[in-house]
Design a protein around this motif. Structure first.
Motif, PDB file in Angstrom:
ATOM      1  N   ASP A   1      -8.350  -3.015   0.650  1.00  0.00           N
ATOM      2  CA  ASP A   1      -7.655  -2.202   1.647  1.00  0.00           C
ATOM      3  C   ASP A   1      -7.799  -2.745   3.071  1.00  0.00           C
ATOM      4  OD1 ASP A   1     -10.323  -1.643   1.950  1.00  0.00           O
ATOM      5  OD2 ASP A   1     -10.089   0.537   1.986  1.00  0.00           O
TER       6      ASP A   1
ATOM      7  N   HIS B   1      -2.971   1.500  -3.090  1.00  0.00           N
ATOM      8  CA  HIS B   1      -4.124   0.597  -2.994  1.00  0.00           C
ATOM      9  C   HIS B   1      -4.669   0.189  -4.363  1.00  0.00           C
ATOM     10  CE1 HIS B   1      -4.558   0.415   1.311  1.00  0.00           C
ATOM     11  NE2 HIS B   1      -4.525   1.726   1.417  1.00  0.00           N
TER      12      HIS B   1
ATOM     13  N   ALA C   1       0.833  -1.213   0.000  1.00  0.00           N
ATOM     14  CA  ALA C   1       0.000   0.000   0.000  1.00  0.00           C
ATOM     15  C   ALA C   1       0.863   1.257   0.000  1.00  0.00           C
ATOM     16  CB  ALA C   1      -0.934  -0.006   1.208  1.00  0.00           C
TER      17      ALA C   1
END
Length: 200
Positions: free
Chosen positions: A170, A151, A146
Motif C-alpha cells: 500500500d 489493496h 487500489a
C-alpha cells in the motif's frame, strides 16, 4: 576549461528508483494476468503483441501533457515526439533514443537502436522531466489499482514475488510520488551549481 555537468540522476536516487521500478514492472506483469481481466487494458492502454514467440508485448498510453509512454517487461520509453527517453529495468539510467530511426512496433530492446546519454544541460533537464512523468504515471497507476481492484490484489502480487519488496504493497504509489519530488528537486541543485556567481 568546460565545467563538468553533474550526473543526470545521482547514484543514490538511481539505486532507490531501480528497486521500485523493478517491482512495478513485476506488478504490471501481474496486472496483465489479473483474474478480473487485464488491468492495463481496463485502464485504457493499448497492446501490441509480438508476431512470434520472441519478444515482449508493448503497452502504449497517451499522457495528459502530451507524448506517450510505451511499456515492456524490459523497460519504459517516454516519447515526446522530437525526443524520447528510455529507462531499462536494470540500472534506472536514462538513455536518449532517436525514435525517428526506430522501426515500430518494437518487441525487444535491440529494436530501439543505439542509445546515448544526455550530454547537454538541456538534454539532462528534459530527461529529468521524462523521469518525473514516468514516476507520476506509475504513482497514478497504483492509485487506480487500489481504487478499482483493491489493496488485496497488490498484496497478492507482492506475495508471489521471491525478492523482498522495498516497500509495502500500500506504499508503492507514495514511493513513486516521493521519487518524482526528488527528481524535481534536482533542478534546483543544478541551477544553483550552474548559476553565475554574483560579485565574485
Amino acid at each position: 576549461m568546460a565545467t563538468a555537468l553533474p550526473p543526470t540522476l545521482p547514484m543514490d536516487l538511481r539505486r532507490d528508483a531501480e528497486r521500485i521500478f523493478d517491482l512495478s514492472l513485476w506488478c504490471l506483469g501481474r496486472d496483465v494476468l489479473c483474474p478480473e481481466g487485464n488491468l492495463l487494458l481496463r485502464r485504457g492502454l493499448t497492446r501490441e503483441r509480438p508476431p512470434g514467440e520472441q519478444g515482449h508485448s508493448v503497452y502504449t498510453v497517451p499522457l495528459p501533457g502530451g507524448g506517450i509512454l510505451k511499456l515492456w517487461g524490459f523497460g519504459v520509453l517516454w516519447d515526446a515526439g522530437a525526443e524520447a527517453v528510455y529507462l531499462a529495468r536494470d540500472g534506472f539510467t536514462p538513455r536518449m533514443v532517436d525514435v525517428a530511426s526506430v522501426s515500430w512496433p518494437v518487441f525487444q530492446v535491440e529494436g530501439l537502436g543505439a542509445m546515448n546519454e544526455p550530454r547537454t544541460f538541456e538534454a539532462r533537464r528534459d530527461t529529468r522531466v521524462a523521469v518525473v512523468t514516468m514516476a507520476e504515471w506509475f504513482a497514478r497507476h497504483e492509485e487506480w489499482v487500489a481504487t478499482h481492484v483493491g489493496h488485496a490484489w497488490r498484496e497478492a502480487c507482492f506475495a508471489e514475488r521471491r525478492k523482498a519488496p522495498p516497500v509495502h504493497a500500500d506504499e508503492l504509489a507514495a514511493a513513486w510520488w516521493r521519487l518524482a519530488v526528488r527528481v524535481r528537486a534536482l533542478e534546483f541543485v543544478v541551477n544553483d551549481c550552474t548559476a553565475p556567481t554574483v560579485g565574485a
